[in-house]
Design an enzyme around this catalytic site. Structure first.
Site, PDB file in Angstrom:
ATOM      1  N   HIS A 278       0.844  -1.183   0.000  1.00 12.48           N
ATOM      2  CA  HIS A 278       0.000   0.000   0.000  1.00 12.48           C
ATOM      3  C   HIS A 278       0.879   1.231   0.000  1.00 12.48           C
ATOM      4  O   HIS A 278       1.931   1.240   0.631  1.00 12.48           O
ATOM      5  CB  HIS A 278      -0.919   0.012   1.236  1.00 12.48           C
ATOM      6  CG  HIS A 278      -2.071   0.945   1.071  1.00 12.48           C
ATOM      7  ND1 HIS A 278      -1.981   2.285   1.338  1.00 12.48           N
ATOM      8  CD2 HIS A 278      -3.328   0.715   0.619  1.00 12.48           C
ATOM      9  CE1 HIS A 278      -3.146   2.847   1.064  1.00 12.48           C
ATOM     10  NE2 HIS A 278      -3.973   1.931   0.630  1.00 12.48           N
TER      11      HIS A 278
ATOM     12  N   ASP B 273      -8.017  -5.109  -0.247  1.00 15.62           N
ATOM     13  CA  ASP B 273      -8.533  -5.927  -1.342  1.00 15.62           C
ATOM     14  C   ASP B 273      -8.206  -7.399  -1.202  1.00 15.62           C
ATOM     15  O   ASP B 273      -8.737  -8.223  -1.943  1.00 15.62           O
ATOM     16  CB  ASP B 273      -7.971  -5.419  -2.681  1.00 15.62           C
ATOM     17  CG  ASP B 273      -8.528  -4.054  -3.017  1.00 15.62           C
ATOM     18  OD1 ASP B 273      -9.708  -3.839  -2.738  1.00 15.62           O
ATOM     19  OD2 ASP B 273      -7.779  -3.222  -3.543  1.00 15.62           O
TER      20      ASP B 273
END
Ligand code: CMC
Length: 425
Positions: A306, A363
């Site tokens: 991320h 996700d």
């Protein structure tokens, strides 16, 4: 005395203010840099650049903190529902029971989508990706709602919020109905927002349909977890497009397109496809770990890493727990979940992933839940978009209310210098 930063260029010193956020984040305010020095900063991907100040969402990537308007994501996911969180994000405070009820009633006023929109959907092939169709349909809403919102008029802004929340949900589900060749459903104003999502998606005219309350609860939580994430790619896009005073629907349509990419919201679909592929190829997670680490191979472990979270993604932790619970409650035994857990365990022990702070992101597990809930894979990113909608609206509204200038970055030109025009022989 307030802190400043000094930049020295060619022996000349310039001082710039350092501004501090409410959580003590500091930023050098370089608004006057070019005026004073003639030079600019360069920061591709904006890894070090703030584009705005914002009161909506706070996240600390090092500590794995995410808060909407000061409330922790853990608290909100457990104690609030999606419309409550939407109201909080958009209007700044949690709604009272009466305000929340009114919000639902007001959203319902706008859940009917113009019938002419159906002819636009008919123009798409059934094989079109739902995100492409959603971007186009959201944009098409501008044709039926041409009046731009006066953000200084609270009533008008409130109506625009309700309209967007109502219509977007309906057209999002229509993208699926179109791909299946099913008739398009209407919102049922006697039911809740998330329950309506299920009806809009799955109800057939030929038989009765009642969504499972466990599924509704799980979806509600997933939408909350996705509802905002400060200045990510799609949100920055929404703010950027809106900064030219383009309308709310046009700005959100651009956000949908930005979200679609596999490095952003499209990762949830990519994760599931990756897990399915690993399963199909015998479940050899080590081989895929090796591929992810191989610099010659473009493959990345989808659902890992991320831009901001460098310890863990708090949303991933909540989702992982929810995935276990949902699959257990629904009695789903999915081998994909076992592969996901194996992959996660391996990555958490692996030097390559550890040294680069690559942890599972939101996700990684969301697709497994969606799959268990019967949501088709190419609708996963649409699910993300439905969840993110209140965040986009809140950010668009804040940007306009703050009277932010048009977004217009500069560049460092590295192309050819002036040359004479001569046609190539
Ligand atoms: N698998 C393998 N290596 C990776 C991965 C990954 N998923 N992510 C980053 N790396 C490596 C990358 O190759 C680089 O290595 P090196 O330093 O040796 O060149 C290093 O880690 C840093 O990566 P980066 O691309 O500079 O980091 P970034 O902050 O620009 O990118 C990211 C963040 C999310 C785009 C990236 O981690 C990624 O592509 N992840 C996979 C896609 C994904 O899951 N996206 C969903 C993001 S969360 C939901 C959302 O907000 O949209």
């Amino acid at each position: 005395m307030s802190k400043t930063a000094t930049i020295e260029i060619d022996g000349k010193r310039y001082e710039f203010p350092i501004i501090k956020g409410s959580e003590n984040e500091e930023a050098i305010d370089i608004k006057k840099l070019r005026d004073l020095t003639g030079i600019i900063t360069l920061d591709p991907g904006y890894k070090n650049s703030g584009s705005c100040t914002s009161k909506i969402t706070f996240l600390d990537g090092e500590l794995g903190i995410l808060r909407y308007r000061g409330y922790s994501i853990e608290d909100l996911a457990e104690k609030a529902d999606f419309l409550e969180v939407s109201f909080l994000l958009i209007f700044g405070e949690l709604p009272t029971a009466a305000q929340l009820e009114q919000f639902e009633v007001d959203i319902r006023k706008y859940t009917l989508v113009n019938e002419e929109m159906k002819s636009i959907i008919d123009g798409f092939p059934r094989t079109a990706h739902p995100m492409g169709v959603l971007a186009a349909l959201t944009s098409a809403l501008t044709a039926f709602n041409p009046k731009s919102v006066n953000v200084d008029n609270d009533k008008e802004m409130y109506q625009a919020v309700c309209k967007t929340m109502g219509k977007f949900l309906v057209i999002a589900t229509w993208t699926y109905r179109k791909s299946m060749g099913y008739p398009l459903n209407y919102y049922d104003n006697t039911k809740g927002y998330v329950e309506n999502f299920m009806d809009l998606m799955f109800k057939l005219p030929t038989e009765p349909y009642k969504a499972n309350p466990i599924v509704i609860d799980a979806l509600d939580k997933l939408f909350i977890l996705h509802a905002d994430h400060e200045q990510n790619c799609s949100t920055s896009t929404v703010r950027m497009v809106g900064s030219s005073h383009a309308g709310l629907f046009a700005s959100i349509s651009a956000g949908v397109s930005a979200l679609w990419g596999p490095l952003h919201g499209g990762a949830n679909q990519a994760v599931l496809e990756m897990l399915e592929e690993i399963h199909k190829n015998g479940g050899d997670t080590d081989a895929y770990m090796a591929k992810a680490k191989d610099k010659e191979d473009p493959f990345r472990l989808m659902g890992f890493g991320h831009r901001v979270y460098k310890s863990f993604d708090p949303r991933a932790q909540i989702i992982k727990k929810a995935a276990n619970e949902v699959l257990e409650t629904l009695g789903v035994d999915d081998p994909i979940l076992a592969i996901a857990k194996k992959l996660e365990a391996a990555a958490l022990e692996d030097e390559y992933f550890k040294s680069r702070n690559l942890y599972p992101n939101v996700d990684f597990y969301s697709g497994i839940i969606y799959r268990a809930l019967g949501i088709p894979t190419d609708m996963f990113t649409v699910m993300f978009a439905i969840g993110r909608l209140p965040g986009w609206i809140a950010q668009w509204k804040e940007m306009r209310e703050n009277k932010e200038p048009i977004g217009r970055p500069r560049q460092v030109y590295t192309g050819a210098n002036l040359r004479d025009f001569k046609k190539p022989e």
